[in-house]
Design an enzyme around this catalytic site. Structure first.
Site, PDB file in Angstrom:
ATOM      1  N   ASP A 129       6.888 -14.700  52.143  1.00  0.00           N
ATOM      2  CA  ASP A 129       7.672 -15.160  53.304  1.00  0.00           C
ATOM      3  C   ASP A 129       9.098 -15.496  52.868  1.00  0.00           C
ATOM      4  O   ASP A 129      10.063 -15.177  53.562  1.00  0.00           O
ATOM      5  CB  ASP A 129       7.049 -16.422  53.928  1.00  0.00           C
ATOM      6  CG  ASP A 129       6.154 -16.096  55.120  1.00  0.00           C
ATOM      7  OD1 ASP A 129       5.639 -14.954  55.180  1.00  0.00           O
ATOM      8  OD2 ASP A 129       5.963 -16.982  55.978  1.00  0.00           O
TER       9      ASP A 129
ATOM     10  N   ASP B  97       7.015 -22.381  40.881  1.00  0.00           N
ATOM     11  CA  ASP B  97       8.104 -23.219  41.417  1.00  0.00           C
ATOM     12  C   ASP B  97       9.457 -22.653  41.016  1.00  0.00           C
ATOM     13  O   ASP B  97      10.392 -22.566  41.816  1.00  0.00           O
ATOM     14  CB  ASP B  97       7.944 -24.689  40.976  1.00  0.00           C
ATOM     15  CG  ASP B  97       7.706 -24.869  39.482  1.00  0.00           C
ATOM     16  OD1 ASP B  97       7.443 -23.868  38.773  1.00  0.00           O
ATOM     17  OD2 ASP B  97       7.794 -26.020  39.006  1.00  0.00           O
TER      18      ASP B  97
ATOM     19  N   TYR C  84      -8.035 -18.847  48.663  1.00  0.00           N
ATOM     20  CA  TYR C  84      -8.282 -18.388  50.029  1.00  0.00           C
ATOM     21  C   TYR C  84      -9.762 -18.177  50.301  1.00  0.00           C
ATOM     22  O   TYR C  84     -10.235 -18.383  51.407  1.00  0.00           O
ATOM     23  CB  TYR C  84      -7.561 -17.051  50.272  1.00  0.00           C
ATOM     24  CG  TYR C  84      -6.206 -17.183  50.907  1.00  0.00           C
ATOM     25  CD1 TYR C  84      -5.195 -17.888  50.265  1.00  0.00           C
ATOM     26  CD2 TYR C  84      -5.935 -16.593  52.129  1.00  0.00           C
ATOM     27  CE1 TYR C  84      -3.952 -17.992  50.836  1.00  0.00           C
ATOM     28  CE2 TYR C  84      -4.688 -16.693  52.712  1.00  0.00           C
ATOM     29  CZ  TYR C  84      -3.699 -17.395  52.059  1.00  0.00           C
ATOM     30  OH  TYR C  84      -2.461 -17.499  52.636  1.00  0.00           O
TER      31      TYR C  84
ATOM     32  N   ASP D 166       1.396 -15.517  49.227  1.00  0.00           N
ATOM     33  CA  ASP D 166       1.597 -15.825  50.645  1.00  0.00           C
ATOM     34  C   ASP D 166       2.947 -16.514  50.829  1.00  0.00           C
ATOM     35  O   ASP D 166       3.753 -16.137  51.689  1.00  0.00           O
ATOM     36  CB  ASP D 166       0.463 -16.737  51.137  1.00  0.00           C
ATOM     37  CG  ASP D 166       0.640 -17.138  52.595  1.00  0.00           C
ATOM     38  OD1 ASP D 166       0.955 -16.255  53.416  1.00  0.00           O
ATOM     39  OD2 ASP D 166       0.470 -18.330  52.905  1.00  0.00           O
TER      40      ASP D 166
ATOM     41  N   LYS E 294       1.002 -20.508  37.628  1.00  0.00           N
ATOM     42  CA  LYS E 294       1.266 -21.927  37.379  1.00  0.00           C
ATOM     43  C   LYS E 294       0.451 -22.310  36.142  1.00  0.00           C
ATOM     44  O   LYS E 294      -0.387 -23.220  36.160  1.00  0.00           O
ATOM     45  CB  LYS E 294       0.883 -22.753  38.620  1.00  0.00           C
ATOM     46  CG  LYS E 294       1.293 -24.203  38.586  1.00  0.00           C
ATOM     47  CD  LYS E 294       2.791 -24.440  38.709  1.00  0.00           C
ATOM     48  CE  LYS E 294       3.126 -25.899  38.552  1.00  0.00           C
ATOM     49  NZ  LYS E 294       4.577 -26.165  38.483  1.00  0.00           N
TER      50      LYS E 294
HETATM   51  C1  IPM Z   1      -0.071 -13.473  55.783  1.00  0.00           C
HETATM   52  C2  IPM Z   1      -0.502 -14.558  56.731  1.00  0.00           C
HETATM   53  C3  IPM Z   1      -2.002 -14.775  56.554  1.00  0.00           C
HETATM   54  C4  IPM Z   1      -2.225 -15.238  55.141  1.00  0.00           C
HETATM   55  C5  IPM Z   1      -2.621 -15.741  57.569  1.00  0.00           C
HETATM   56  C6  IPM Z   1      -2.360 -15.280  58.987  1.00  0.00           C
HETATM   57  C7  IPM Z   1      -4.084 -15.936  57.349  1.00  0.00           C
HETATM   58  O1  IPM Z   1       0.224 -15.710  56.511  1.00  0.00           O
HETATM   59  O2  IPM Z   1      -0.543 -12.333  55.941  1.00  0.00           O
HETATM   60  O3  IPM Z   1       0.728 -13.753  54.898  1.00  0.00           O
HETATM   61  O4  IPM Z   1      -2.132 -16.440  54.849  1.00  0.00           O
HETATM   62  O5  IPM Z   1      -2.485 -14.395  54.305  1.00  0.00           O
HETATM   63 MG    MG Z   2       1.767 -15.508  55.084  1.00  0.00          MG
END
Ligand code: IPM
Ligand code: MG
Length: 355
Positions: A250, A222, A135, A246, A190
């Protein structure tokens, strides 16, 4: 105690309004100051993270953040896009430790896309490193390739890197989180492919010697992605780098079927933190009064607990949210037949009433 209120874009302002009402209903006078961020920051002063907003965030004891992003700003160059606000806050404030719980509320078991028996009772904590990795790694950019099979062509490149100290400090945070839970920690990497990951793994093993009461295991990313949908309850605390965290966070959030319910905390080394819902700015439903404010309200609860040292008030807010769910109130995102569909403000009203 001073709280910086950064509502942001899309549904950010609506959900933030309800969280502020909840904070005000606790019977203590918090000093709160609001500032624009994300697209709203760009609209106000030409930058997603205006200087005054950053200054406020720096001097506050804690930051409550809504969400950023709107299609309107998608065509801006990357440095001016709304996402830069959250990346800039993380980096400038040293918010390296990101806690993303994925908890399934029993009342919402039907909202998950997985079978109820696979997810019922799910309670995972992802600890994501937040200020390093690909990042932020330099160098990055687009250049003419100077070697390799595509020499002479344009190429895009980013750099994955983690320093010893950076890995060690997130390791300590994660081991300590595991100590407070079931004493199991899974480090996701990884290491079969990446040097950075092998280095990460070695340091995790080293740090684990200081926490003999915590069982550490390692998993390739993975496989972790697969296990999260196959048998998510096998996990307790997961620690991982910025990029993998990240993606996996999600995925884990979606297991609960209610990303609109999940708070998160990003802490610096002194537990000063930024608190935000795990979901985004949902511009498609912005301004309609139907967004779920509970993730932001629960983020405020996390803020009370971790940065403001008010565990009792945090408990009260969390209990109030549970009570409202038990009463059968649901915003559209978590609605099921037999429950009562309410809007953003009604949900806020109900939490305030429960308090
Ligand atoms: C998160 C989001 C951010 C990230 C974006 C908005 C930059 O996806 O907080 O997970 O990738 O960290
Ligand atoms: Mg995110």
């Amino acid at each position: 105690m001073k709280i910086a209120i950064l509502p942001g874009d899309g549904i950010g302002p609506e959900i933030m309004e309800q969280a502020v009402r909840v904070l005000n209903a606790l019977g203590e006078k918090f000093e709160m100051e609001t500032a624009p961020v994300g697209g709203a920051g760009y609209a106000a002063s030409g930058h997603p993270l205006p200087e005054a907003t950053l200054k406020l965030a720096k001097e506050a004891d804690a930051i409550l953040f809504g969400a950023v992003g709107d299609w309107k700003y998608d065509t801006l160059e990357r440095a001016l896009r709304p996402e830069q606000a959250i990346l800039g806050l993380r980096k400038n404030l040293g918010l390296f430790a990101n806690f993303r719980p994925a908890v399934l509320y029993p009342e919402l078991a039907g909202a998950s896309s997985l079978k109820p028996e696979v997810v019922s009772g799910l309670d995972i904590m992802i600890v994501r490193e937040l200020t390093g990795d690909i990042y932020f790694g330099q160098p990055r950019g687009v250049r003419t390739a100077v070697d390799g099979p595509f020499k002479g062509e344009q190429e895009g490149f980013d750099t994955m890197r983690y320093a010893d100290t950076e890995i060690r400090r997130i390791a300590h945070v994660a081991f300590q989180a595991a100590q407070k839970r079931s004493k199991r920690l899974t480090s996701v990497d990884k290491a079969n492919v990446l040097e950075t990951s092998q280095f990460w793994r070695n340091i995790m093993i080293e740090v684990s010697k200081e926490y003999p009461d915590v069982a550490l295991d390692h998993m390739y990313v993975d496989n972790a992605a697969m296990q999260l949908v196959r048998a998510p309850k096998a996990f307790d605390v997961i620690v991982t780098g910025n990029m993998f965290g990240d993606i996996l966070s999600d995925e884990a959030a979606m297991l609960t079927g209610s990303i609109g319910m999940l708070p998160s905390a990003s802490l610096d080394k002194n537990s000063k933190g930024l608190y935000e819902p795990s979901h985004g700015s949902a511009p498609d439903i912005a301004g309609q009064g139907i967004a779920n404010p509970l993730a932001t309200i629960l983020s405020a609860a996390m803020m009370l607990r971790y940065s403001l040292n008010r565990a009792e008030q945090a408990d009260r807010v969390e209990q109030a949210v549970k009570k409202v769910l038990a009463q059968g109130l649901r915003t559209g995102d978590i609605y099921e037949a037999g429950t009562k569909k309410v809007g953003t403000k009604e949900m806020g009203d109900a939490v305030v009433a429960a308090l």
